[in-house]
Design an enzyme around this catalytic site. Structure first.
Site, PDB file in Angstrom:
ATOM      1  CB  THR A   7      -0.941   0.033   1.215  1.00  0.00           C
ATOM      2  OG1 THR A   7      -2.002   0.920   0.943  1.00  0.00           O
ATOM      3  CG2 THR A   7      -0.234   0.439   2.482  1.00  0.00           C
ATOM      4  CE  LYS A  39      -5.000  -0.359   0.524  1.00  0.00           C
ATOM      5  NZ  LYS A  39      -3.850  -0.452  -0.347  1.00  0.00           N
ATOM      6  N   GLY A  51      -5.212   6.767   8.287  1.00  0.00           N
ATOM      7  CA  GLY A  51      -4.922   5.844   7.197  1.00  0.00           C
ATOM      8  C   GLY A  51      -3.978   4.771   7.692  1.00  0.00           C
ATOM      9  CB  SER A 130       5.356  -1.196  -0.708  1.00  0.00           C
ATOM     10  OG  SER A 130       4.121  -0.993  -1.366  1.00  0.00           O
TER      11      SER A 130
END
Length: 177
Positions: A7, A39, A51, A130
């Site tokens: 994500t 998210k 988030g 990531s």
């Protein structure tokens, strides 16, 4: 805490605006399971943005804990964040959760981790997941060299990250205060 893949969440603060953006990709190892996940959440009467990156089930548990801390401390974000970080680090069940949270209201922004970290950024930017480093670099450049608003910077930075990181897509959700 091990690096979390799958994500990208980015918080951008510019002037009196704050924006939180997240991509929609959910991955299980090297397979994309969903492309339109949300998210990012609005909490405490839409006055707080949150988030997550990491395990979805863990993040939902943390959202619930954090929301109860916000209620307990009457919307005082710094106090709620400190208490969540302490509880997350010391609770036998919570400390095994694998997620990171980015939380913000109109005046404060924090990164909260299960390691007990509670970090407030110097430059008004927080990126996790990531694709976080790519989104962070893009946001820093856009803040420095454009007049774009916080939501515009957040969205454009996530698009850039989605073009680079295989665990990030360009189905972007942006919330702002």
């Amino acid at each position: 805490m091990a690096a979390l893949r799958g994500t990208t969440i980015l918080l951008v603060r510019r002037g009196s605006q704050v924006a939180l953006a997240g991509d929609g990709q959910v991955s299980l190892e090297d397979t994309i399971i969903k492309g339109t996940a949300r998210k990012i959440r609005r909490l405490h009467d839409d006055q707080v943005l949150a988030g997550f990156a990491g395990s979805t089930a863990d993040a939902f548990s943390l959202f619930a804990r954090f929301e109860s801390k916000l209620e307990e401390f009457h919307g005082n974000l710094p106090r709620a964040a400190v208490e969540l970080a302490k509880e997350w680090r010391t609770d036998k069940v919570l400390r095994h959760l694998h997620a990171l949270l980015v939380i913000s209201d109109k005046t404060n922004s924090f990164l909260v981790s299960g390691d007990g970290d509670l970090i407030e950024p110097d430059d008004g930017l927080i990126a996790i997941g990531s694709g976080g480093p790519y989104a962070l670099a893009a946001a820093r450049a856009l803040l420095k060299f454009t007049k774009k608003s916080a939501p515009e910077i957040a969205e454009e930075s996530l698009k850039i990250a989605g073009e680079i990181c295989v665990y990030t897509n360009t189905c972007i959700t942006v919330e702002s205060l």
